[in-house]
Structure formats: structure tokens, C-alpha cells
Design an enzyme around this catalytic site. Structure first.
Site, mmCIF file in Angstrom:
data_model
loop_
_atom_site.group_PDB
_atom_site.id
_atom_site.type_symbol
_atom_site.label_atom_id
_atom_site.label_comp_id
_atom_site.label_asym_id
_atom_site.label_seq_id
_atom_site.Cartn_x
_atom_site.Cartn_y
_atom_site.Cartn_z
ATOM 1 N N ASP A 18 18.939 -61.198 36.579
ATOM 2 C CA ASP A 18 18.730 -61.842 37.821
ATOM 3 C C ASP A 18 18.322 -59.441 38.155
ATOM 4 O O ASP A 18 19.145 -59.030 37.556
ATOM 5 C CB ASP A 18 19.709 -62.040 38.969
ATOM 6 C CG ASP A 18 19.226 -62.489 40.488
ATOM 7 O OD1 ASP A 18 18.244 -61.946 40.387
ATOM 8 O OD2 ASP A 18 20.725 -62.431 41.440
ATOM 9 N N ASN A 66 12.268 -71.544 42.956
ATOM 10 C CA ASN A 66 11.531 -70.047 42.821
ATOM 11 C C ASN A 66 9.710 -70.170 43.515
ATOM 12 O O ASN A 66 9.203 -69.610 43.346
ATOM 13 C CB ASN A 66 11.968 -69.340 41.293
ATOM 14 C CG ASN A 66 12.409 -68.864 40.715
ATOM 15 O OD1 ASN A 66 12.878 -69.043 39.292
ATOM 16 N ND2 ASN A 66 13.185 -68.141 41.609
HETATM 17 C C1 FPP Z 1 14.823 -62.405 38.479
HETATM 18 O O1 FPP Z 1 14.877 -61.524 39.305
HETATM 19 C C2 FPP Z 1 14.365 -63.191 37.889
HETATM 20 C C3 FPP Z 1 13.760 -64.713 38.101
HETATM 21 C C4 FPP Z 1 13.212 -64.268 38.460
HETATM 22 C C5 FPP Z 1 13.287 -65.118 36.420
HETATM 23 C C6 FPP Z 1 12.523 -64.663 35.795
HETATM 24 C C7 FPP Z 1 12.947 -64.207 34.435
HETATM 25 C C8 FPP Z 1 12.514 -62.847 33.572
HETATM 26 C C9 FPP Z 1 11.263 -62.913 33.521
HETATM 27 C C10 FPP Z 1 12.861 -62.629 32.415
HETATM 28 C C11 FPP Z 1 12.044 -63.355 31.466
HETATM 29 C C12 FPP Z 1 12.598 -64.206 30.614
HETATM 30 C C13 FPP Z 1 12.093 -65.226 29.610
HETATM 31 C C14 FPP Z 1 12.430 -65.902 29.248
HETATM 32 C C15 FPP Z 1 10.098 -65.717 29.863
HETATM 33 P P1 FPP Z 1 14.097 -61.309 40.740
HETATM 34 O O2 FPP Z 1 12.320 -61.198 40.491
HETATM 35 O O3 FPP Z 1 15.099 -62.289 41.243
HETATM 36 O O4 FPP Z 1 14.826 -60.088 40.849
HETATM 37 P P2 FPP Z 1 15.453 -59.952 42.701
HETATM 38 O O5 FPP Z 1 15.901 -60.170 43.599
HETATM 39 O O6 FPP Z 1 15.802 -58.025 42.516
HETATM 40 O O7 FPP Z 1 13.653 -59.183 43.199
#
Ligand code: FPP
Length: 236
Positions: A18, A66
């Protein structure tokens, strides 16, 4: 850093990655840049877990929730995931890591499904570590889906126990996570591994996921090593 031979066994580590968006915002970058940096962190942590002898690593890469993000961000995440799998295929093979997917991934776009299937098949013989990617994952939905399947197969109530039930989850016969780690200072489970988390230890860090690295992982493993897991008993 040497192997953690003196630490109690951590068989299954599950991570909620996160803070990509906030990491990017802090630097005046786009959210996409944050996810890109987060992908590099994921690559490093996969290698480090394999090196540390962790048998199962589960990464929450895309939750069912998501989908509610703007369409261009969702598409960007799928593009990154596709690139990640294409780039990591040979490295997973070299390290004998098997790719496995948790969640309702059949609902992902066709091109993502193709690459997921391909890399899962190519790495099926990996016997040193299993890398679970949770994709379109919802812990509650996983439980409801298991119930649906059990009912539709006519399993009789007296034949249903916890071990039969867990075999219907997408983690199948895998051991439960010993440690669930979440970055970015959020203290929530967010529908992750709801059934499997029953006895997990938790580790939270303020670090945003792109700033997480091997030394931060080491801190988490050392913290875990000092926990007393009593599973409802009174310990020694
Ligand atoms: C959280 O950041 C992460 C995600 C929504 C998941 C996606 C993960 C990645 C892109 C890492 C890569 C992994 C792979 C296996 C390709 P957020 O957008 O929720 O952050 P925020 O809460 O600060 O907005």
C-alpha cells in the site's frame, strides 16, 4: 545479509502493498509512476523472500474493490502486471518459483489471463517458493464461492470440516499466512485472506510500498521472530 537460520520458521508471508499513490504524490509524480516504482519493489521483495527461504509469498496485487478506481488507472495496473509477468518469467524459472493466482482472475481482461496462464504453466515445476498473486481478490467472496461449490457438489454436513472447507479456497492446501505485512501506515485487513488470517501475526510499517526494501523486510522478519504465537494456549 545471511539467511535467517536462527529465526523461527516463517513459511508463508502475505503482503498488502500500500502507498504507491501517496509515494508519488509526495514527489509530484503521477500515480502511475508510483505503481511503476511499486512494481520494482515487488520484484526485489520476491527475490529477497526466495533468498530468505520463505516458501509462500502472497502479494495483494489487485483487489475486487480496486475496480472502483478510474478506468485509466485500472488499465495501467493491468499493463504493469502484464509487463511484470513477462519480465519476471525467466527469473521465476531460474529461482524455481512457482506462480499461482488467488481470486476470481477469470474476470480479468483476456490479455492478462493469457499471460497469467502462460507463466503459471511455465513455472509449475518451481519447488523452492510459491508466489501467489491475489488478483481480483476478495476474501469474503472466496468464502461465499467455496460455500456455493460445496453445496453444488452435495457435500454432506457431517463430511464438512475446516480442512475440507479450506480445500475449496483458492489457497487450497497451502499453509495459512504466518505473517501479514501492510505498508503505508494503514491498519486494516481490507478483505485479504479473511479465512486464512485467523492466527496470523500482523506487522505494520509507515513506509510507502515503493520505499520498502530488503532491509525493511529484515526488520519485519526480526519483529516476527520475537512474537510468541500461542494459538489460544498459554505458551511455555
Ligand atoms: C496500493 O497503492 C497498491 C495497489 C493498488 C496494488 C498495485 C500494486 C502494485 C502496482 C505493485 C506491483 C505489483 C505487481 C505484482 C505488479 P495505492 O494506489 O492504494 O496507494 P495510495 O493508498 O497511496 O493511493
Amino acid at each position: 545479509m545471511g539467511e535467517n537460520t536462527d529465526l523461527p520458521p516463517l513459511t508463508h508471508l502475505a503482503i498488502i502493498m500500500d502507498g504507491n499513490g501517496r509515494w508519488a504524490k509526495q514527489r509530484g509524480l503521477s500515480r502511475g509512476e508510483g505503481h511503476k516504482a511499486g512494481t520494482e519493489t515487488a520484484k526485489e521483495i520476491v527475490k529477497e523472500c526466495r533468498r530468505q527461504g520463505i516458501s509462500y509469498l502472497t502479494l495483494y496485487a489487485f483487489s475486487r474493490e480496486n475496480w472502483s478506481r478510474p478506468k485509466n488507472e485500472v488499465n495501467f495496473l493491468f499493463d504493469l502486471l502484464t509487463q511484470f509477468l513477462q519480465q519476471e518469467e525467466s527469473s521465476l524459472l531460474e529461482q524455481s518459483i512457482k506462480l499461482n493466482v488467488l481470486g476470481d482472475w477469470q474476470k480479468l481482461p483476456f490479455s492478462v489471463r493469457q499471460v497469467v496462464k502462460y507463466v503459471c504453466n511455465r513455472t509449475a515445476g518451481g519447488d523452492q517458493m510459491t508466489l501467489n498473486l491475489a488478483l481480483n481478490y476478495s476474501g469474503r467472496e472466496e468464502i461465499v464461492k467455496a460455500c456455493r461449490e460445496i453445496v453444488s457438489q452435495g457435500v454432506s454436513p457431517e463430511d464438512l470440516d475446516e480442512s475440507v472447507f479450506r480445500s475449496y479456497l483458492t489457497t487450497g492446501e497451502q499453509p495459512d499466512p504466518d505473517l501479514i505485512l501492510r505498508t503505508s501506515g494503514e491498519y486494516r485487513l481490507s478483505n485479504y485472506l479473511v479465512f486464512q488470517a485467523a492466527y496470523a501475526e500482523f506487522y505494520f510499517t509507515q513506509k510507502y510500498w515503493p520505499d520498502f526494501d530488503a532491509s525493511e523486510l529484515q526488520k519485519a522478519l526480526e519483529d516476527f521472530a520475537n512474537r510468541q504465537r500461542r494459538y489460544g494456549g498459554i505458551g511455555e
